[in-house]
Design an enzyme around this catalytic site. Structure first.
Site, PDB file in Angstrom:
ATOM      1  N   GLU A  40      -9.145   1.293  -6.678  1.00  0.00           N
ATOM      2  CA  GLU A  40     -10.191   1.651  -5.723  1.00  0.00           C
ATOM      3  C   GLU A  40      -9.999   3.087  -5.254  1.00  0.00           C
ATOM      4  O   GLU A  40      -8.882   3.508  -4.932  1.00  0.00           O
ATOM      5  CB  GLU A  40     -10.181   0.681  -4.539  1.00  0.00           C
ATOM      6  CG  GLU A  40     -10.331  -0.771  -4.973  1.00  0.00           C
ATOM      7  CD  GLU A  40     -10.934  -1.648  -3.898  1.00  0.00           C
ATOM      8  OE1 GLU A  40     -11.348  -1.125  -2.854  1.00  0.00           O
ATOM      9  OE2 GLU A  40     -11.016  -2.866  -4.124  1.00  0.00           O
ATOM     10  N   LYS A  64       0.804  -1.219   0.000  1.00  0.00           N
ATOM     11  CA  LYS A  64       0.000   0.000   0.000  1.00  0.00           C
ATOM     12  C   LYS A  64       0.842   1.276   0.000  1.00  0.00           C
ATOM     13  O   LYS A  64       0.529   2.246  -0.689  1.00  0.00           O
ATOM     14  CB  LYS A  64      -0.964  -0.004   1.185  1.00  0.00           C
ATOM     15  CG  LYS A  64      -2.162  -0.934   1.005  1.00  0.00           C
ATOM     16  CD  LYS A  64      -3.128  -0.781   2.156  1.00  0.00           C
ATOM     17  CE  LYS A  64      -4.422  -1.542   1.898  1.00  0.00           C
ATOM     18  NZ  LYS A  64      -4.215  -2.985   1.805  1.00  0.00           N
ATOM     19  N   HIS A  73     -17.464   4.346  -1.966  1.00  0.00           N
ATOM     20  CA  HIS A  73     -16.350   3.477  -2.337  1.00  0.00           C
ATOM     21  C   HIS A  73     -16.548   3.128  -3.810  1.00  0.00           C
ATOM     22  O   HIS A  73     -17.418   2.342  -4.155  1.00  0.00           O
ATOM     23  CB  HIS A  73     -16.356   2.222  -1.465  1.00  0.00           C
ATOM     24  CG  HIS A  73     -15.183   1.315  -1.677  1.00  0.00           C
ATOM     25  ND1 HIS A  73     -14.566   0.635  -0.659  1.00  0.00           N
ATOM     26  CD2 HIS A  73     -14.499   0.976  -2.799  1.00  0.00           C
ATOM     27  CE1 HIS A  73     -13.566  -0.077  -1.147  1.00  0.00           C
ATOM     28  NE2 HIS A  73     -13.515   0.107  -2.447  1.00  0.00           N
ATOM     29  N   GLY A  98      -9.420  -6.996   1.926  1.00  0.00           N
ATOM     30  CA  GLY A  98     -10.613  -7.623   2.467  1.00  0.00           C
ATOM     31  C   GLY A  98     -11.011  -7.143   3.841  1.00  0.00           C
ATOM     32  O   GLY A  98     -11.736  -7.827   4.560  1.00  0.00           O
ATOM     33  N   GLY A  99     -10.521  -5.958   4.256  1.00  0.00           N
ATOM     34  CA  GLY A  99     -10.892  -5.419   5.553  1.00  0.00           C
ATOM     35  C   GLY A  99     -10.078  -5.939   6.717  1.00  0.00           C
ATOM     36  O   GLY A  99     -10.253  -5.492   7.849  1.00  0.00           O
ATOM     37  N   HIS A 153     -15.587  -3.052   6.959  1.00  0.00           N
ATOM     38  CA  HIS A 153     -14.772  -2.667   5.810  1.00  0.00           C
ATOM     39  C   HIS A 153     -14.749  -3.743   4.728  1.00  0.00           C
ATOM     40  O   HIS A 153     -13.869  -3.736   3.869  1.00  0.00           O
ATOM     41  CB  HIS A 153     -13.342  -2.322   6.236  1.00  0.00           C
ATOM     42  CG  HIS A 153     -13.277  -1.345   7.372  1.00  0.00           C
ATOM     43  ND1 HIS A 153     -13.744  -0.054   7.259  1.00  0.00           N
ATOM     44  CD2 HIS A 153     -12.830  -1.475   8.646  1.00  0.00           C
ATOM     45  CE1 HIS A 153     -13.577   0.558   8.415  1.00  0.00           C
ATOM     46  NE2 HIS A 153     -13.040  -0.270   9.266  1.00  0.00           N
ATOM     47  N   LYS A 192      -4.365   0.764   8.297  1.00  0.00           N
ATOM     48  CA  LYS A 192      -4.488  -0.264   7.265  1.00  0.00           C
ATOM     49  C   LYS A 192      -3.241  -1.129   7.223  1.00  0.00           C
ATOM     50  O   LYS A 192      -2.115  -0.622   7.250  1.00  0.00           O
ATOM     51  CB  LYS A 192      -4.686   0.374   5.880  1.00  0.00           C
ATOM     52  CG  LYS A 192      -6.030   1.016   5.649  1.00  0.00           C
ATOM     53  CD  LYS A 192      -6.132   1.485   4.207  1.00  0.00           C
ATOM     54  CE  LYS A 192      -7.515   2.019   3.884  1.00  0.00           C
ATOM     55  NZ  LYS A 192      -7.605   2.428   2.464  1.00  0.00           N
ATOM     56  N   ARG A 209      -5.919  -8.331  -9.454  1.00  0.00           N
ATOM     57  CA  ARG A 209      -6.594  -9.617  -9.662  1.00  0.00           C
ATOM     58  C   ARG A 209      -8.016  -9.369 -10.120  1.00  0.00           C
ATOM     59  O   ARG A 209      -8.469  -8.224 -10.220  1.00  0.00           O
ATOM     60  CB  ARG A 209      -6.617 -10.409  -8.354  1.00  0.00           C
ATOM     61  CG  ARG A 209      -7.242  -9.603  -7.197  1.00  0.00           C
ATOM     62  CD  ARG A 209      -7.444 -10.416  -5.950  1.00  0.00           C
ATOM     63  NE  ARG A 209      -7.779  -9.621  -4.789  1.00  0.00           N
ATOM     64  CZ  ARG A 209      -8.987  -9.132  -4.506  1.00  0.00           C
ATOM     65  NH1 ARG A 209      -9.991  -9.356  -5.331  1.00  0.00           N
ATOM     66  NH2 ARG A 209      -9.190  -8.425  -3.408  1.00  0.00           N
TER      67      ARG A 209
END
Length: 664
Positions: free
Chosen positions: A286, A127, A219, A175-176, A246, A169, A303
């Site tokens: 995103e 990230k 989102h 996937g939260g 999330h 994060k 992916r």
């Protein structure tokens, strides 16, 4: 592409191993077989009888039930490909799908990896690094901190500089998992500890970044494709704002908040980002979209996405087919001007979880499964199949497509009402309530939707007791010896029969009295309901109430009865022949019981400790989420019956506490 000669290297393949499980494995198998490819499934011990294993041309066992013993084992999956003769690997989504080491291991083994290069996965999967790349490419990013100093003091200082609320994060996450929203500095240390622990368990890396929390955003994600010929396109946006913890629950395309002009701008930004890293294959950028129309890059998923069917529905494209063609070295078969959109599509994620109790994961046997035939349903379910506790809680995806958004929404609500999922608690009814909520109906749902409307989305209270009356009728007619052939009944009862059962966690004590024919008078609390029993067809019972004919689908195993009625699925535990338990709150006996099937990931106390009520004692992980179990009473911890790494079942006593009275 060979940068010296300009020639594009082709990488043909004929047999594909799918390094995943469940519905995504079946989804890939379907398209692969249509295009003439052979398929190979892999499976864990828990999935030995799974549908994806049976529907592939070949299958290879890769280890034990835990993901770390099977689906996360790079060596086992590469070995399985070699053993089966596969020359390509499709990673699906989740597990190793965004693992650069896995993509490199496939390449080193001479296998075609159906996805981007290891270098692209590494660049965008981290990230902090991804934000640096995007900022250099001119993509707007959320302000935050992604420094190397991960000390508690440095993180708290950075959070204060960014300004609360902040988002923690996991740097390698998705996937939260490893994500926490923190409102102030006092809550920050505990949230940081929890996020790091979850990140370490999920990804093997406790590193986190911080971002300013955008209040009540949308989102929005942009689907992109690139090929090795230098082409890149976007396929429009998806709105994934309805989330819990999330994690997405409802996705739709197009977004009700995105205008054609904004779509063009966001799409151009996404395509520029893809070209900047020479990206190949399917990917998703995103973004968070605020109320003023500003958008900020969050992350890139390298992916296929869970929600890809809504894009397929409005574009008419098969995204898995595009993946396979691009992986073989073919150019994308269309340019940006060839992409067109038709209608509106909405997808809901059916999850094995209890929405009424903080979305607690569920597992067990799906006794009855019947999907609506007029909607697209992606699943790997079947009646009598097991839902293990080791993997993600999502068990199916249901997609509605219509000319308009409202048509798609109506179709989806009707399909959920007709769906049968009995034996394991799911979020079926919760999803229908979300779709039916006025805020969602007019397209105003943000990421705060579930939190803001939690009261409206709670299970409806049946003021007239009709739901309990139907439950009582089903408990009665499903009792051993009570149902004979089509009539389903024996001798008439002159006196009212008392029943006692637990309905969705609440004890109900109704009475059932049969009158003339098949008319039953059922007393619930102070009210009485007349139900006329109709024919029974398998697990479906018809009945008439107040002149209106209805039906209920049910299945009973021992004292447990599951039924679906009026769009609500319920669990009944027949207590009629059991001793009445003494009153008292759960856990008042000092026993701390596991609230789900799960694995012990952390023990926070030891035998002999004095613990306060509410103090964390043990942490369980189920379906990729961690759940803290706290002491039910204050007292001395007399026994710990589970250790880190143990697998426990729902109700297992993990700790025993001898209660003590607080000093006066």
């Amino acid at each position: 592409m060979n940068t010296v000669t300009g020639e594009v290297k082709l990488t043909p393949f004929r047999k594909i191993l799918i390094a995943n499980r469940g519905e995504i494995a079946l989804r890939v198998i379907r398209t692969a077989k249509r295009l003439g490819f052979e398929t190979v499934a892999v499976y864990s011990t828990a999935d030995a009888d799974a549908r994806h294993v049976r529907e592939a041309d070949q299958a290879v066992w890769i280890g034990g039930s835990q993901p770390s013993q099977s689906y996360l084992r790079i060596d086992a999956i590469v070995a399985a490909a070699k053993a089966s003769g596969a020359d390509a690997v499709h990673p699906g989504y989740g597990f190793l799908a965004e693992n650069a080491e896995f993509a490199k291991a496939c390449r080193d083994a001479g296998l075609v990896f159906i996805g981007p290069s290891p270098e692209a996965i590494h660049a965008m999967g981290h990230k902090a690094g991804a934000k640096d790349i995007m900022q250099k490419a001119g993509v707007p990013c959320v302000p935050g901190y992604q420094g190397e100093d991960q000390s508690d003091d440095a993180m708290l200082t950075a959070a204060k500089r960014i300004g609360f609320p902040v988002m923690i994060k996991a740097v390698a996450g998705g996937g939260g998992r490893g994500m926490r929203l923190v409102g102030d500095d006092t809550a920050f240390p505990d949230a940081l500890r929890a996020a790091r622990s979850e990140a370490q368990n999920a990804f093997g890396d406790p590193t986190v970044i911080l971002e300013r929390a955008i209040v009540q955003p949308r989102h929005i994600e942009i689907q992109v494709f690139g090929d090795r010929h230098g082409n890149a396109i976007h396929l429009g946006e998806r709105d994934c704002s309805v989330q819990r913890r999330h994690q997405k629950l409802i996705e739709e395309a197009p977004s009700p908040a995105v205008s054609p002009e904004l779509r063009a701008r966001m799409g151009a930004t996404a395509v520029a980002a893809v070209k900047a890293i020479n990206y190949e294959g399917a990917g998703t950028l995103e973004f968070l979209l605020d109320s003023a129309g500003n958008y900020y890059f969050m992350e890139m998923n390298t992916r296929l996405q869970v929600e890809h069917p809504v894009t397929e529905a409005i574009t008419g494209l098969d995204l898995v087919e595009l993946q396979l063609r691009v992986a073989g070295g073919e150019p994308l078969p269309l340019q940006q001007e060839d992409v067109s959109f038709s209608g509106h599509a909405i997808e809901v994620r059916l999850c094995a979880e209890d929405a009424a109790h903080n979305f607690m994961p569920q597992s067990g046997k799906m006794l009855r499964w019947h999907a609506p035939l007029d909607l697209r349903v992606e699943d790997a379910l079947e009646s009598g199949g097991e839902i293990p506790p080791f993997y993600d809680s999502m068990i199916a995806k249901v997609i509605g497509h219509g000319t308009t958004r409202d048509e798609a929404r109506r179709k989806l609500i009707a399909g959920l009402d007709r769906m049968t999922a009995l034996g394991v608690t799911t979020n079926q009814s919760f999803l229908a309530r979300c779709l039916d909520h006025p805020a969602f109906a007019v397209g105003q749902a943000t990421t705060a939707f579930i939190a803001e409307h939690s009261a409206d989305l709670s299970p409806p209270k049946s003021e007239d007791g009709r739901h309990a009356a139907v439950a009582a009728l089903l408990v009665h007619v499903s009792a051993i010896g009570a149902v004979h052939a089509q009539q389903g009944l024996g001798l008439a009862h002159v006196y009212a029969i008392p029943l006692r059962f637990e309905l969705d966690g609440h004890v109900v004590e109704p009475t059932v009295r049969r009158e003339r024919g098949d008319v039953f008078k059922i007393g619930v609390a102070e009210s009485e309901h007349a139900l006329t029993l109709g024919p029974r067809d398998g697990d479906v019972v018809l009945f008439t109430s107040d002149g209106v004919q209805g039906s209920a689908r049910f299945v009973r195993v021992g004292a447990d009865l599951y039924f679906s009625f009026a769009g609500v699925t319920s669990h009944v535990r027949d207590l009629s022949h059991m001793a009445v338990m003494k009153a008292g709150a759960a856990g008042s006996d000092g026993k701390l019981r596991a609230s789900m099937n799960g694995r012990v990931v952390s023990v926070l106390a030891k035998a002999g400790d004095i613990v306060a009520a509410g103090a964390p004692v043990i942490v369980l992980e189920a379906m990729k989420m961690q759940h803290v179990h706290a002491a039910p009473v204050s007292g001395k911890l007399m026994a710990l019956n589970a250790a880190e790494g143990d697998q426990v079942t729902t109700g297992f006593v993990v700790a025993e506490i001898e209660a003590v009275q607080d000093a006066a």
